[in-house]
Design an enzyme around this catalytic site. Structure first.
Site, PDB file in Angstrom:
ATOM      1  N   GLU A 114      -5.738   8.164  -6.083  1.00  0.00           N
ATOM      2  CA  GLU A 114      -7.107   7.854  -5.665  1.00  0.00           C
ATOM      3  C   GLU A 114      -7.761   8.986  -4.888  1.00  0.00           C
ATOM      4  O   GLU A 114      -7.290   9.384  -3.834  1.00  0.00           O
ATOM      5  CB  GLU A 114      -7.107   6.602  -4.781  1.00  0.00           C
ATOM      6  N   ASN A 156     -10.841   3.699  -0.454  1.00  0.00           N
ATOM      7  CA  ASN A 156     -10.000   2.778   0.284  1.00  0.00           C
ATOM      8  C   ASN A 156     -10.734   2.033   1.391  1.00  0.00           C
ATOM      9  O   ASN A 156     -10.171   1.135   2.015  1.00  0.00           O
ATOM     10  CB  ASN A 156      -8.767   3.517   0.818  1.00  0.00           C
ATOM     11  N   THR A 181      -4.895  -1.012 -12.227  1.00  0.00           N
ATOM     12  CA  THR A 181      -5.813  -1.546 -11.195  1.00  0.00           C
ATOM     13  C   THR A 181      -6.908  -0.496 -10.992  1.00  0.00           C
ATOM     14  O   THR A 181      -7.870  -0.480 -11.741  1.00  0.00           O
ATOM     15  CB  THR A 181      -5.089  -1.869  -9.871  1.00  0.00           C
ATOM     16  N   THR A 214       4.664   3.634  -4.615  1.00  0.00           N
ATOM     17  CA  THR A 214       4.192   2.296  -4.936  1.00  0.00           C
ATOM     18  C   THR A 214       3.629   2.202  -6.324  1.00  0.00           C
ATOM     19  O   THR A 214       2.715   2.931  -6.680  1.00  0.00           O
ATOM     20  CB  THR A 214       3.097   1.848  -3.983  1.00  0.00           C
ATOM     21  N   LYS A 249       2.082   1.955 -13.636  1.00  0.00           N
ATOM     22  CA  LYS A 249       0.803   1.644 -13.019  1.00  0.00           C
ATOM     23  C   LYS A 249       0.886   2.131 -11.581  1.00  0.00           C
ATOM     24  O   LYS A 249       1.887   1.920 -10.908  1.00  0.00           O
ATOM     25  CB  LYS A 249       0.608   0.134 -13.061  1.00  0.00           C
TER      26      LYS A 249
END
Lengths: 383, 383
Positions: free
Chosen positions: B259, B378, B146, B179, B168
């Site tokens: 991220e 985010n 993603t 996660t 992933k």
């Protein structure tokens, strides 16, 4: 007005030279009685600053003659020497008032892990004692600021008495007690036990429901001092309401001034099986960095709300969860609800309503968004 | 190599048109046996996506013939219709393999709260089934990305068998399970019970100790499939080590790609009364936004470490806490230790060692710093 709004109190706020910039950094609040009844609540952090350890001992006696507060240094994680510094500060105040140090509370805020400049601080106590006055409340509120952009003060009038207060806090607003220093005063006549009961109830519904970044400080202190100078003994319930109003007002000021925040977010949990469940869910959602980023980006991201709710053990069924943002129920029955484009995310105030469909209890937790400014402020400011 | 490194597996990764940009978005991994033994661990979030609910049922049978994974949509919070979509996906895979849908696991990742484009997805399943090959592991790993900037794959050779895997995950790395989606494969011959025991132990020490932002997703899934094609039954302890190595390698890749992160922070808790205490303290420190900002600013702020430790109920005495950052013990006995200027904060890897002085247990939690980039990613990416 601040802490000197009620009769029987004097205060001062001066620049003692603890802060490098020459701003005010030392405050003194004294209770001239006739009563000296007092109560306090303190950080739940097990790593407590020296002034917290000291003031807890003082408050166990239920009487406070004076509170001395400094910004520019937290006196936390400073070992036995740090505790001696707090003790010496209390002794200095006591000497200037010709009192016992056992009734002098001490509060400190600023950098952790550094000794206070005691010469400056003790000299400042002398100066402050000389400048004590009935209108010193504003200067005192100014002197306890760290990264606060404004002074926080409040007062409410009861039936024949007053409740006043000042607060400091702009970051590290957190659980179990929003991180801050707060001094509340009243000229009502109440015992220390009565003050303690009222203060615990009032803080549980106000400061305890503020959670800007989930971090809990080593120095949190909320004190309530009663002079009895108004010679009024109000009904406890009414007094509790006034104290709660002042606390709520100060809590709101803390939230609005939270470091780097661009949104004030109210997380309103309804339909909970218990008030504890409502608080737990609200606090968990308030700590979701992903959600706080989304709100900053004005994205009504209810998926991140549900993902946070799902990590709690509160009573709920996922397929019965409803979420509204600013009044639009964009999640119904755990799935897509009304059109998310109808949500107006532009106002500074954002209300997220979470219906657990599990009972009749509710609670609201207040938090802020997560911003690049928060990161910048807290990357640069060592605390 | 990835999931097709071990014998008995084929895979494919194709662009089905689920993502807007035309990138690969659908992966298929099939186990050609002779064994179909499998185990899975899933998110602890109570709000579970449809594919998690489905795959939990599949895995309760202990056999998996194929796993179909899509990026471009999480199929979470999509109601009964979303569950039907997952079911239809499994049926489509089953039909293309002439099998029962009861042995087809499904994983999805992407936006929460939106239905998947089922025409595109079902068409993609057909295409993927046609493209299955022994060297399709890389394409499959690519298809599940993603916001991942790179594909994450790993494999280790055992004594006569292989363990391979793909992962992933780039945000929402969190508690109880970081996660992510992970598919692990092996050609060793083991029962589903053995796989289950090994997988739980391996994930507990690897993915479970990754905590980038404290957020837990609705879609976390880790699957372990065994074909038995190597006709080797390794000692369980040795097999567990290999699986743990692959998990640790993938976990490290997830962390490095988190991220917006500029630092990889290892929080090493030693001297704990129990391993649980060590994990609890490590996780709490890993979630301190203030500390994560400080590390981002290359400030060795041990005060924020102590403030976080103090919020836990682990066994420790505040005045016996020691903290080292990158090997320099800047906090000793709960107070100032060695010169903080000696700490070199410039490397990407930062190790914070916390000695609780309460026992002989230890654990390491891995996290990242909190950056303005994290906020930007985010705030903009709706998930």
């Amino acid at each position: 007005m601040s802490v000197t709004a009620p009769l029987g109190f004097k205060a001062a706020g001066i620049a003692a030279g603890i802060k490098a910039g020459g701003n005010r950094d030392l405050a003194l609040v004294i209770n001239e009685g006739p009563s000296r009844a007092a109560a306090g609540v303190f950080t739940a952090n097990r790593v407590k600053a020296a002034p917290v350890l000291w003031s807890q001992q003082v408050l166990s006696g239920g009487r406070v003659r004076a509170v001395v507060l400094n910004s520019g240094g937290a006196n936390a994680c400073t070992g036995p020497e740090g505790f001696q510094d707090t003790h010496a500060t209390a002794e200095k105040v006591a000497a200037s008032l010709q009192e016992s140090a056992g009734e002098i509370a001490v509060c400190s805020t600023g950098l952790i892990g550094e000794r206070l400049p005691m010469d400056a601080l003790l000299g400042g106590v002398e100066t402050a004692a000389e400048q004590l006055s009935r209108d010193g409340g504003l200067a005192a509120a100014d002197a306890i600021r760290t990264t606060d952009t404004v002074s926080k003060i409040s007062f409410k009038r009861g039936d024949g008495y007053m409740v006043g207060g000042m607060a400091k806090g702009a970051g590290m607003l957190a659980p179990a007690l929003a991180t801050m220093l707060v001094v509340l005063t009243t000229d009502a006549d109440l015992t220390s036990e009565e003050l303690d009961a009222v203060l615990r109830k009032a803080t549980a519904k106000t400061f305890d429901r503020l959670d800007a970044d989930g971090c809990m400080s080593t120095n949190d202190t909320v004190l309530l001092l009663a002079s009895g100078a108004a010679e009024v003994k109000p009904p406890l319930k009414e007094f509790e309401e006034k104290v709660t109003e002042v606390c709520a007002d100060l809590a709101r000021q803390l939230l609005v001034d939270a470091e780097g925040a661009s949104k004030a977010i109210a997380i309103e949990v309804v339909g909970a099986a218990s008030e504890d469940d409502a608080v737990k869910v609200g606090r968990t959602v308030a700590r979701s960095n992903l959600l706080k980023c989304a709100i900053h980006g004005e994205d009504p991201n209810w998926g991140r709300v549900l993902a946070a709710v799902g990590t709690t053990d509160a009573v709920f069924e996922p397929e019965r969860l409803n979420v509204a943002i600013n009044g639009v129920w964009i999640c119904r029955g755990g799935a897509v609800g009304d059109d998310r484009d109808k949500v107006d995310m532009r106002p500074r105030d954002v209300t997220i309503t979470i219906d657990l469909s599990a009972g009749t209890n509710s609670a609201t937790i207040h938090t802020t968004d997560l911003t690049a400014d928060y990161v910048h402020e807290n990357s640069a400011y060592s605390s």
